[in-house]
Design a protein around this motif. Structure first.
Motif, PDB file in Angstrom:
ATOM      1  N   GLY A  92       0.864  -1.106   0.091  1.00  0.00           N
ATOM      2  CA  GLY A  92      -0.012  -0.065   0.025  1.00  0.00           C
ATOM      3  C   GLY A  92       0.925   1.294  -0.130  1.00  0.00           C
ATOM      4  O   GLY A  92       0.653   2.325  -0.823  1.00  0.00           O
ATOM      5  N   ARG A  95       2.501   1.746  -3.494  1.00  0.00           N
ATOM      6  CA  ARG A  95       1.656   2.510  -4.421  1.00  0.00           C
ATOM      7  C   ARG A  95       1.549   3.833  -4.475  1.00  0.00           C
ATOM      8  O   ARG A  95       1.167   4.670  -5.747  1.00  0.00           O
ATOM      9  N   TYR A 116       9.129  -0.512 -10.851  1.00  0.00           N
ATOM     10  CA  TYR A 116       7.857   0.087 -10.844  1.00  0.00           C
ATOM     11  C   TYR A 116       7.778   1.618 -10.376  1.00  0.00           C
ATOM     12  O   TYR A 116       8.274   1.871  -9.606  1.00  0.00           O
ATOM     13  N   PRO A 119       1.560   3.557  -9.016  1.00  0.00           N
ATOM     14  CA  PRO A 119       0.425   3.110  -9.607  1.00  0.00           C
ATOM     15  C   PRO A 119       0.830   1.904 -10.848  1.00  0.00           C
ATOM     16  O   PRO A 119      -0.335   1.318 -11.126  1.00  0.00           O
ATOM     17  N   GLU A 120       1.850   1.717 -11.007  1.00  0.00           N
ATOM     18  CA  GLU A 120       2.080   0.396 -11.937  1.00  0.00           C
ATOM     19  C   GLU A 120       2.093  -0.866 -11.136  1.00  0.00           C
ATOM     20  O   GLU A 120       2.062  -1.833 -11.755  1.00  0.00           O
ATOM     21  N   LEU A 121       2.075  -0.894  -9.954  1.00  0.00           N
ATOM     22  CA  LEU A 121       2.097  -2.243  -9.124  1.00  0.00           C
ATOM     23  C   LEU A 121       0.889  -3.011  -9.232  1.00  0.00           C
ATOM     24  O   LEU A 121      -0.300  -2.420  -9.587  1.00  0.00           O
ATOM     25  N   PRO A 122       0.879  -4.304  -9.177  1.00  0.00           N
ATOM     26  CA  PRO A 122      -0.342  -5.179  -9.512  1.00  0.00           C
ATOM     27  C   PRO A 122      -1.232  -4.905  -8.341  1.00  0.00           C
ATOM     28  O   PRO A 122      -1.071  -4.672  -7.229  1.00  0.00           O
ATOM     29  N   THR A 123      -2.619  -4.964  -8.720  1.00  0.00           N
ATOM     30  CA  THR A 123      -3.659  -4.376  -7.865  1.00  0.00           C
ATOM     31  C   THR A 123      -4.353  -5.639  -7.138  1.00  0.00           C
ATOM     32  O   THR A 123      -5.091  -5.572  -6.234  1.00  0.00           O
ATOM     33  N   GLU A 124      -3.787  -6.863  -7.633  1.00  0.00           N
ATOM     34  CA  GLU A 124      -4.537  -8.092  -7.059  1.00  0.00           C
ATOM     35  C   GLU A 124      -4.004  -8.432  -5.805  1.00  0.00           C
ATOM     36  O   GLU A 124      -4.423  -9.622  -5.005  1.00  0.00           O
ATOM     37  N   TYR A 125      -3.191  -7.612  -4.926  1.00  0.00           N
ATOM     38  CA  TYR A 125      -2.709  -8.203  -3.710  1.00  0.00           C
ATOM     39  C   TYR A 125      -2.880  -6.979  -2.721  1.00  0.00           C
ATOM     40  O   TYR A 125      -3.161  -5.889  -3.044  1.00  0.00           O
ATOM     41  N   ASP A 126      -3.039  -7.594  -1.775  1.00  0.00           N
ATOM     42  CA  ASP A 126      -3.390  -6.945  -0.390  1.00  0.00           C
ATOM     43  C   ASP A 126      -2.451  -5.648   0.007  1.00  0.00           C
ATOM     44  O   ASP A 126      -1.275  -6.122  -0.139  1.00  0.00           O
ATOM     45  N   ASP A 127      -2.854  -4.530   0.159  1.00  0.00           N
ATOM     46  CA  ASP A 127      -1.990  -3.456   0.840  1.00  0.00           C
ATOM     47  C   ASP A 127      -1.078  -3.714   1.713  1.00  0.00           C
ATOM     48  O   ASP A 127      -0.235  -3.119   2.029  1.00  0.00           O
TER      49      ASP A 127
END
Length: 243
Positions: A92, A95, A116, A119-127
């Motif tokens: 988080g 990001r 990265y 904002p380019e980091l993958p979104t499917e993982y928890d913060d």
């Protein structure tokens, strides 16, 4: 006599280690599925080699504890051995970064280690997921080193300027080898460098900065590259601890 346990996934490394284990007189078992059958759950000396994602699950079924690097190892490593700023943060927090940084999970491959912007980091993982955030550097070359009781057992170059060296036969020059061995001798003799009994340390030359540690990896899931497979097995044997 140890038994080398291999996962169902056939890889060049698993085949190399299978042959080396046979030369040493070890028993070898390749799992047919991602579960350990009852007939293998009571082996006296199992030695696991496999993927980071499934290693802990299989180890639990085999009654093993696996040696792993501490998540903050690179952060705590003296600066002289890393030569760049590295912090342990949450995904988080990462990001929110505006400037590019090299970002990776500490001990798994849940998403690719790369440069990265936040904002380019993958979104499917928890913060709350931990990540290492590092200054961006260029590696001239990188070596894999298998370590047992703070002794360099075997090593191999694996990358030059980001290019895998498989087609070159993982060849390094005598001068490069001498420099690598000198750096590792200094690192392994330093009590400020915390290491498990059996592990893998990747090191190399940062453009303009010199020799430094890339990262530490769990031996039981590390690629062999051009390392001596029989010496790799000696490290793997210590990386699997029977409960």
């Amino acid at each position: 006599m140890p038994t080398l346990i291999l996962t169902p996934r056939h890889t060049d490394d698993s085949h190399i280690l299978w042959k080396a284990a046979a030369r040493l007189g070890w028993r070898v078992e390749r799992l047919a599925a991602w579960r350990v059958p009852p007939t293998l759950q009571s082996l006296p000396d199992p030695v696991l080699y496999g993927e980071a994602l499934f290693g802990p699950v299989l180890a639990e079924q085999l009654g093993l504890d696996l040696l792993n690097p501490a998540e903050d190892w690179l952060v705590r490593l003296p600066f002289d051995y890393r030569k760049r700023d590295i912090t342990l943060a949450t995904l988080g927090a990462a990001r929110l970064l505006a400037a590019p940084a090299f970002i990776k999970p500490p001990n798994d491959k849940s998403f690719p280690a790369a440069v990265y912007r936040g904002p380019e980091l993958p979104t499917e993982y928890d913060d709350t997921m931990p990540v290492l955030v590092s200054a961006v550097v260029t590696w001239e070359m990188e070596f894999r080193c298998f370590i047992l009781d703070r002794t360099l057992c075997t090593y191999s170059i694996y990358s030059r300027r980001g290019e895998l060296q498989r087609e070159a036969g993982f060849h390094s020059t005598p001068e490069e080898d001498a420099q690598l061995e000198a750096f590792m001798t200094r690192l392994l003799a330093d009590p400020a460098v915390d290491l498990p009994a059996a592990t893998v340390v990747d090191v190399g030359i940062i453009d303009g900065l010199g020799w430094a540690c890339v990262e530490q990896n769990a031996a039981w899931g590390a690629g062999v590259y051009g390392c001596d497979a029989e010496r790799v097995l000696a490290v793997l044997e210590r990386a699997s601890i029977k409960r």
